[in-house]
Design a protein around this motif. Structure first.
Motif, PDB file in Angstrom:
ATOM      1  N   GLN A 167       1.567  33.366  21.411  1.00  0.00           N
ATOM      2  CA  GLN A 167       1.495  34.253  20.236  1.00  0.00           C
ATOM      3  C   GLN A 167       2.469  33.782  19.156  1.00  0.00           C
ATOM      4  O   GLN A 167       3.591  33.392  19.460  1.00  0.00           O
ATOM      5  N   SER A 171      -9.007  39.175  11.824  1.00  0.00           N
ATOM      6  CA  SER A 171      -9.074  40.589  11.423  1.00  0.00           C
ATOM      7  C   SER A 171      -7.988  40.818  10.390  1.00  0.00           C
ATOM      8  O   SER A 171      -6.825  40.553  10.662  1.00  0.00           O
ATOM      9  N   HIS A 225      -6.347  43.480   7.298  1.00  0.00           N
ATOM     10  CA  HIS A 225      -6.281  44.755   6.584  1.00  0.00           C
ATOM     11  C   HIS A 225      -5.473  44.513   5.314  1.00  0.00           C
ATOM     12  O   HIS A 225      -4.430  43.878   5.360  1.00  0.00           O
ATOM     13  N   ILE A 243      -4.585  39.324  11.873  1.00  0.00           N
ATOM     14  CA  ILE A 243      -4.533  38.713  13.204  1.00  0.00           C
ATOM     15  C   ILE A 243      -5.538  37.559  13.248  1.00  0.00           C
ATOM     16  O   ILE A 243      -6.694  37.723  12.847  1.00  0.00           O
ATOM     17  N   GLU A 259      -7.208  34.712  15.991  1.00  0.00           N
ATOM     18  CA  GLU A 259      -7.333  34.445  17.424  1.00  0.00           C
ATOM     19  C   GLU A 259      -8.031  33.111  17.622  1.00  0.00           C
ATOM     20  O   GLU A 259      -8.975  32.781  16.899  1.00  0.00           O
ATOM     21  N   GLN A 301      -2.949  34.129  19.817  1.00  0.00           N
ATOM     22  CA  GLN A 301      -3.004  35.024  18.660  1.00  0.00           C
ATOM     23  C   GLN A 301      -1.890  34.696  17.661  1.00  0.00           C
ATOM     24  O   GLN A 301      -0.805  34.300  18.058  1.00  0.00           O
ATOM     25  N   VAL A 322      -0.078  36.682  14.291  1.00  0.00           N
ATOM     26  CA  VAL A 322       0.000  37.904  13.507  1.00  0.00           C
ATOM     27  C   VAL A 322       0.770  37.588  12.231  1.00  0.00           C
ATOM     28  O   VAL A 322       1.851  36.998  12.296  1.00  0.00           O
ATOM     29  N   THR A 379     -13.953  42.472  11.978  1.00  0.00           N
ATOM     30  CA  THR A 379     -13.485  41.167  12.413  1.00  0.00           C
ATOM     31  C   THR A 379     -14.513  40.100  12.021  1.00  0.00           C
ATOM     32  O   THR A 379     -15.723  40.313  12.162  1.00  0.00           O
ATOM     33  N   VAL A 387      -8.311  50.761  13.472  1.00  0.00           N
ATOM     34  CA  VAL A 387      -7.558  49.887  14.368  1.00  0.00           C
ATOM     35  C   VAL A 387      -8.344  48.594  14.623  1.00  0.00           C
ATOM     36  O   VAL A 387      -9.543  48.629  14.893  1.00  0.00           O
ATOM     37  N   SER A 388      -7.635  47.469  14.497  1.00  0.00           N
ATOM     38  CA  SER A 388      -8.194  46.163  14.872  1.00  0.00           C
ATOM     39  C   SER A 388      -7.310  45.594  15.967  1.00  0.00           C
ATOM     40  O   SER A 388      -6.100  45.448  15.765  1.00  0.00           O
ATOM     41  N   ALA A 389      -7.900  45.279  17.109  1.00  0.00           N
ATOM     42  CA  ALA A 389      -7.107  44.761  18.225  1.00  0.00           C
ATOM     43  C   ALA A 389      -7.710  43.477  18.769  1.00  0.00           C
ATOM     44  O   ALA A 389      -8.939  43.322  18.826  1.00  0.00           O
ATOM     45  N   HIS A 390      -6.840  42.546  19.118  1.00  0.00           N
ATOM     46  CA  HIS A 390      -7.247  41.331  19.820  1.00  0.00           C
ATOM     47  C   HIS A 390      -6.485  41.297  21.131  1.00  0.00           C
ATOM     48  O   HIS A 390      -5.270  41.546  21.153  1.00  0.00           O
ATOM     49  N   SER A 424      -2.529  41.901  20.237  1.00  0.00           N
ATOM     50  CA  SER A 424      -2.045  42.082  18.862  1.00  0.00           C
ATOM     51  C   SER A 424      -2.923  43.154  18.223  1.00  0.00           C
ATOM     52  O   SER A 424      -4.142  43.122  18.382  1.00  0.00           O
ATOM     53  N   VAL A 425      -2.288  44.069  17.516  1.00  0.00           N
ATOM     54  CA  VAL A 425      -3.030  45.211  16.971  1.00  0.00           C
ATOM     55  C   VAL A 425      -2.576  45.492  15.546  1.00  0.00           C
ATOM     56  O   VAL A 425      -1.382  45.390  15.241  1.00  0.00           O
TER      57      VAL A 425
END
Lengths: 331, 331, 331, 331
Positions: A145, A191, A193, A214, A216, A222, A224, A326, B190-193, B212-213
């Motif tokens: 990460q 993803s 925002h 994020i 991936e 990942q 961030v 995403t 919410v976006s999560a990997h 990661s969120v």
């Protein structure tokens, strides 16, 4: 061998590169071109160079390489012209704000076999480069990460923002390149925002000022990224890389490292307030790398393709933020 | 007034809470219940308390409040029973792994007007609480972005993971609560990997170990969370809150703060290797807060609803990671 | 006005000063003299200067100022010659190792009204200068105690030590100057303890390698200095100034500011391993200050008298350490 | 075995020790004595202990050990009485302000073979203890120089200062003990400078408020100590140990470790403002060590002799400061 340079664009970043060329024993600044002649003259005079037109530099036998620091919308054209003229090319990022235009330009570069290096200066910051080296030395094991913080002291003028391509293509693109540099594997999903929290005028210009992203990769690594156009305490630029064996981080740089303790607590001065002072060493190392590559004939990195991929990620991030979903990069 | 306590569950977290009760001048541990009688006896003996059955505690006139530290799947039932029995309830998180079951349980709590506090201990860490206080004091202006790092020293046994509800409901849920605590506004997207990078067995058990969120609120505030089930250098728990006027951050806590310098460089010992030593003050402050609320009749916070919202975010994050898309929480 | 320089001595410190002159828009390096002609030629060539003899520089009409970087035992003679020749003089510390010789030299400087600046470079380090500025700005109130740490990465060759005048005149003298710079009041008493702990050969050469010193002023302000000729972790240079309102400190400088965390703990790379990289900015600022003083006719500081006082303190410290008693400077 | 305690003195330090006894599973507080009966009662009640007279504790069969926290001028008498009564003794420092009185007292302790531990609490601070452990583990090689910073948040009342024995016997004595603890070799010479810079009233009371001290051992190791009765930013307590292989340092402790960044810079809250919160762990570890020694019959350290030596150094430092000369301790 001494690399003889033509500099296209005598603005503030042109001056930074001129100094890097001037202080490098393997390079010489021969000519400067700028639409604003006074700027060209002054800069040329400081380094014993001549003022020439772009056409003259293109045809000059005494110029081996050019540094392109003109406005963004001229980059692709100039790269094509100087690729055809057989010069080694260093171009400030971005090549263009449009992926198709970049691809067309890089096709010319490929066909002419021109040497092209793109100005993602942060790879050359001594501290970030040391992070990359620590990874290469196995200090953190397998990378898992990456966390990148990138906050500017203040937003640029709205006029600049309007023609910048937006925050993802203008600002976050540096972090996308840094994420690729550190992950060692291509992102396949993004993803993002994005919000307008700093200045409404930025929103009115169709852009954002606060973003979180994020990335991936195919194997699940990942990255961030968090960005803001405003950090009251200065130029906040940090990276962390987490791996199977541990973590390596580069902290912020400070112009003055003193601390005052009083009944109010312990106070350290703010960070650098300008990217050029923060990254002064990075710019010098970047040009030194280009000179070295030109001298030895090694492939210069980051390449045009690196510029293209970062731009594609920026486009995907923008789409992700706007559509609230995403985006896959591998489809 | 002295709050008289029954403790349900004499495991390691039960012991931590017993100590917090025992050292609080406004509280007394009266009874301990545990299916494993030896554990109950030993813990009761240390504090001059009795061993009783859950039923006996339920009916006891000399018990004002209970602390529920039994296995997760008993929490909701026990909350309902003790709500009906008129006791003040402190329950370890989570209330349940199923949102519907939690909602049913909270309906009973509402109906009985029972006092219920849920154990999100990190809100009570002196350093994180000082971050919240700095925000309240206006130190960072209007909150814009929150960055949370939360990495465990090592993964729990796979058996635990299988019944934990997965990383989002078990581990990230603390960060979701912290994000809400710091943002001061509810997340709406919410976006999560999520990946398996640490241990394949975790993947085989249907869970992830590296996530990661991004959370986003209605007004565009963002929170970024990064988690891993493994940090070789110890319990890595940091938060940063960025606002219109600046930033406030809480750094990691170290059991021993010395530094050794030698030709290898400057070396500081690793962080805490266990959440109980890392959060020992937080646990004490948490129970003190519950005791204070019970004594004064003030509403205890975090409430059952806080537990429910964090669980809903965890469910959405899992859905986001699995489906590869941003999930709206407001729909 | 451009200050035209003659450089006496083309060794490593000569090169540092040549670069400082070369990169300063208000200065030009005109001539270089060195007994070792090859060194003079190479250095002159890099800056478009000529090689000349000391005599030629003395008589040259096109030289305004000289920088003296020759061996210590030539400093006083050269200062006298160039004072009489009417040149502005920058001389590396020390003027001489003998107080009487320095006094005789400064009498010539006084008589000729020559401009003389002595090279106590640390005053020009941006961080130490910021400490001084913080004091001037009132950040710590009235200065009371100064704590100076100064440890070299490794001892110089014994041959150098033999002709260095000893640790107090060679190394601690920088700290004596710094103490005066920060105390703002002259020391009147000195207690020094000196030992041979690093290398017996240093002791055999009649010198010490580990010293601790207290300076006291007439009003009772104190400065504490600790020195060692060896610090395995690099060039350890820190100052703290305590006053009635608080404290200001300058921390060590690091060539690369990354940190690696693993099961061994948190590791940062060692400090700079060489005084020239550590003080590169200080050297540039020092010469810039001398150029500025020469251009404007302002008095350059630190002056010859500053050099003399620091030497007197060094002599007193040596006497204190050898005789095991406090030495008064005001008697 | 449970050690049964009598506590002599129910003031603020008595309360700290009572808590340490109360929370230790191998100890029980049986009786409390204090001339101020209300204080004794309240403290006794909190731990289920009785109020008794000193005479009653002296004769009690159910008391194994005493903790002496009464005024300094009673320490030596009480140690002698309880040594003769066969109790294990923990006595707050100092044993007495007069070396002869201490020697007479220790003669009684020797003759009665009483177990006596003296309260130099800082040896038991987890961070300072970790420094000692790092030395023992060879992290810094052979110890050469120790640097101790010790600054109080504010001066005690002048009334206290008058009967304190002066700054060297009251405050610096802790640093003398710490220097011995870290040097691993006895000091043979001391040079001290002492001033009144903080508060004239302290000078009028015949004492100093700002001191700097150098200790030197027979083999030439040095310790440097700087003290002030006032540090606006809190309780400043740092140590550094330099050796042949490197350095180990213990940094200051902070009650809250957050940082706020804004246009004013980076601000951390002040340090602890009270020695009892700063050293809360040290006090608990100290009493635990005494209990352990009492249980096992091992010799408790620091011993009465440690107290005596520290006092002799304090006397020599005072003489050095007053007479303006280095004092030998070995003559």
């Amino acid at each position: 061998m001494t690399v003889r340079f033509g500099l296209l664009g005598a603005g503030r970043i042109g001056k930074v590169h001129a100094r890097a060329v001037g202080s490098n024993p393997q390079a010489k600044l021969v000519a400067v071109a700028d639409a604003f002649e006074k700027a060209a003259k002054e800069l040329a005079a400081s380094y014993g160079a001549e003022v020439r037109s772009i056409e003259a530099i293109e045809k000059a036998a005494d110029i081996d390489a050019v540094i392109i620091c003109t406005p963004t919308d001229t980059h692709a054209d100039l790269i094509e012209r100087f690729a055809r003229a057989g010069k080694a090319i260093f171009c400030e990022k971005p090549i263009d704000l449009d992926v198709k235009r970049v691809e067309k330009c890089l096709a010319v570069v490929d066909k002419t076999k021109a040497a092209l290096m793109v100005g993602f200066n942060r790879r050359f910051d001594p501290h970030f480069a040391a992070v990359r080296k620590a990874i290469d030395d196995g200090a953190v094991g397998k990378v898992e990460q990456v966390v990148i913080t990138s906050r500017d002291p203040g937003a640029p003028p709205v006029d600049y923002i309007k023609r910048s391509g937006g925050i993802f293509r203008d600002m976050t693109i540096h972090d996308f390149d840094m994420a690729r540099f550190l992950l060692g594997e291509e992102p396949v999903a993004v993803s993002a925002h994005a919000s307008v929290l700093v200045d409404k005028k930025i929103g009115e210009a169709g852009d954002f000022d606060s973003v979180s992203v994020i990335l991936e990769t195919a194997s699940g690594k990942q990255a961030v990224i968090s960005n803001s156009r405003r950090a009251t305490y200065g130029y906040d630029q940090r990276i962390e890389v987490h791996g199977s064996k541990g973590m390596v981080a580069a902290e912020n740089q400070r112009p003055v490292s003193i601390e005052v303790a009083s009944e109010k607590g312990y106070v350290r001065p703010p960070l650098h307030d300008f990217f050029m002072t923060r990254y002064i060493d990075a710019y010098a190392n970047e040009i030194a790398t280009f000179i070295e590559a030109t001298t030895t004939g090694k492939k210069a990195s980051p390449s045009g393709k690196d510029g293209l991929i970062a731009l594609k990620i920026a486009d995907a991030a923008l789409k992700s933020a706007k559509q609230g979903k995403t985006i896959r990069l591998d489809k």
